[in-house]
Motif scaffolding. Structure first.
Motif, PDB file in Angstrom:
ATOM      1  N   VAL A  38       0.858  -1.188   0.000  1.00  8.63           N
ATOM      2  CA  VAL A  38       0.000   0.000   0.000  1.00  8.63           C
ATOM      3  C   VAL A  38       0.894   1.239   0.000  1.00  8.63           C
ATOM      4  O   VAL A  38       2.054   1.179   0.396  1.00  8.63           O
ATOM      5  N   PRO A  39       0.352   2.393  -0.438  1.00  7.70           N
ATOM      6  CA  PRO A  39       1.150   3.616  -0.490  1.00  7.70           C
ATOM      7  C   PRO A  39       1.157   4.375   0.837  1.00  7.70           C
ATOM      8  O   PRO A  39       0.214   4.266   1.639  1.00  7.70           O
ATOM      9  N   ILE A  40       2.205   5.150   1.042  1.00  6.41           N
ATOM     10  CA  ILE A  40       2.319   6.077   2.167  1.00  6.41           C
ATOM     11  C   ILE A  40       2.452   7.479   1.583  1.00  6.41           C
ATOM     12  O   ILE A  40       3.242   7.697   0.652  1.00  6.41           O
ATOM     13  N   PHE A  41       1.676   8.422   2.111  1.00  8.92           N
ATOM     14  CA  PHE A  41       1.648   9.790   1.585  1.00  8.92           C
ATOM     15  C   PHE A  41       2.241  10.793   2.583  1.00  8.92           C
ATOM     16  O   PHE A  41       2.162  10.581   3.799  1.00  8.92           O
ATOM     17  N   ASN A  42       2.790  11.889   2.050  1.00  5.24           N
ATOM     18  CA  ASN A  42       3.329  12.934   2.923  1.00  5.24           C
ATOM     19  C   ASN A  42       2.332  14.067   3.105  1.00  5.24           C
ATOM     20  O   ASN A  42       1.171  13.968   2.702  1.00  5.24           O
TER      21      ASN A  42
ATOM     22  N   ALA B 194      -2.084   0.588   8.878  1.00  2.00           N
ATOM     23  CA  ALA B 194      -0.705   0.928   9.223  1.00  2.00           C
ATOM     24  C   ALA B 194      -0.193   2.076   8.357  1.00  2.00           C
ATOM     25  O   ALA B 194       0.442   3.016   8.851  1.00  2.00           O
ATOM     26  N   ALA B 195      -0.486   2.018   7.053  1.00  4.60           N
ATOM     27  CA  ALA B 195      -0.045   3.075   6.139  1.00  4.60           C
ATOM     28  C   ALA B 195      -0.706   4.409   6.475  1.00  4.60           C
ATOM     29  O   ALA B 195      -0.081   5.470   6.370  1.00  4.60           O
ATOM     30  N   GLU B 196      -1.972   4.365   6.872  1.00  5.23           N
ATOM     31  CA  GLU B 196      -2.670   5.586   7.258  1.00  5.23           C
ATOM     32  C   GLU B 196      -2.029   6.214   8.493  1.00  5.23           C
ATOM     33  O   GLU B 196      -1.895   7.441   8.592  1.00  5.23           O
TER      34      GLU B 196
ATOM     35  N   ILE C  48      -3.232  14.758   5.579  1.00  5.73           N
ATOM     36  CA  ILE C  48      -4.565  14.990   6.113  1.00  5.73           C
ATOM     37  C   ILE C  48      -5.588  14.461   5.126  1.00  5.73           C
ATOM     38  O   ILE C  48      -5.715  14.989   4.018  1.00  5.73           O
ATOM     39  N   GLY C  49      -6.310  13.432   5.503  1.00  5.24           N
ATOM     40  CA  GLY C  49      -7.357  12.892   4.641  1.00  5.24           C
ATOM     41  C   GLY C  49      -8.688  13.520   4.966  1.00  5.24           C
ATOM     42  O   GLY C  49      -8.775  14.512   5.701  1.00  5.24           O
TER      43      GLY C  49
END
Length: 253
Positions: free
Chosen positions: A198-202, A235-237, A246-247
């Protein structure tokens, strides 16, 4: 806690959802006395945390300076490691973290499993972005134009028995990963190994890393993968949030 400081921070927090707010709107949203809001706003303007644009206020440059410093000083490995360890405890599978370096992914952190049958991956290993779940999740979530250029120019070389070397199939898999929020691989970087990533975002909403669980292909059946995906995404979140992502949906006045 100092109540005035807490209330001032609550005022600033409003601007995560709104680009601009008038004094009256801030009063309505916080339900604080107008005089109190006015005094706090004036102090925030004086310190550069807010600036006035006509009748409205917006975030000031001081926050940008602090934000840039925080972002620069964050180490995704340091942030991710305790969450990776927690994910390993939940799944008892090896957990890997990769980042993009040119046209490759580099494995920068790993947490090993205690399972007797395991897949070995060393920190520092490199892999092309098209091969394996963890590298490919970086490809799947990169900006569309950059992704298109990569897919048009990359030479697809087989690494293991199921490495994707058909360009159209790769594009389909990449699009599917973007839609589902995760990607899966079987025997793409090493035979008899599988991974889910899964992706991780900054803080800018850009993909900065990929998080995966890996193990023997015999263990990674569809029903098992369905169990892993929610844990991986959670975990990624957590990591993304720690990096400032910020989602959520925008709120309208």
């Amino acid at each position: 806690m100092n109540k005035t400081v807490v209330k001032a921070l609550e005022l600033l927090q409003l601007f995560t959802a709104y680009e601009q707010l008038t004094l009256q709107q801030m009063v309505q949203l916080t339900k604080l006395p107008k005089t109190s809001v006015y005094r706090m706003v004036q102090s925030l303007v004086a310190s550069g945390f807010l600036k006035k644009d006509g009748e409205a206020y917006e975030l000031g440059l001081s926050l940008l300076q602090f934000g840039c410093l925080v972002a620069e000083r964050l180490d995704v490995r340091k942030v991710a490691l305790p969450i990776m360890e927690q994910l390993r405890e939940e799944t008892n599978e090896a957990v890997n973290l990769v980042v993009k370096d040119g046209d490759e992914a580099i494995y920068v952190e790993k947490v090993e499993t205690s399972e007797p049958v395991r897949v070995y991956t060393r920190v520092g290993r490199r892999a092309p972005l098209y091969a394996g779940a963890c590298p490919r999740v970086l490809l799947s979530f990169m900006p569309s134009e950059e992704q298109k250029q990569y897919l048009d120019r990359v030479e697809l070389i087989p690494i293991a028995s199921k490495t994707i070397v058909d360009r159209e199939k790769l594009k389909t898999v990449v699009n599917e990963a973007k839609r589902k929020g995760y990607t899966v691989s079987h025997s793409e970087l090493a035979d008899h190994s599988s991974a889910v990533a899964v992706p991780i975002f900054n803080h800018e909403g850009k993909v900065v890393a990929g998080l995966s669980v890996v193990g023997p292909e015999s263990r990674f059946q569809p029903s098992y993968i369905e169990q892993l995906v929610p844990k991986l995404k959670h975990a990624a979140e957590q990591i993304s949030k720690a990096l400032g992502f910020i989602g959520g949906k925008d709120v309208e006045l």
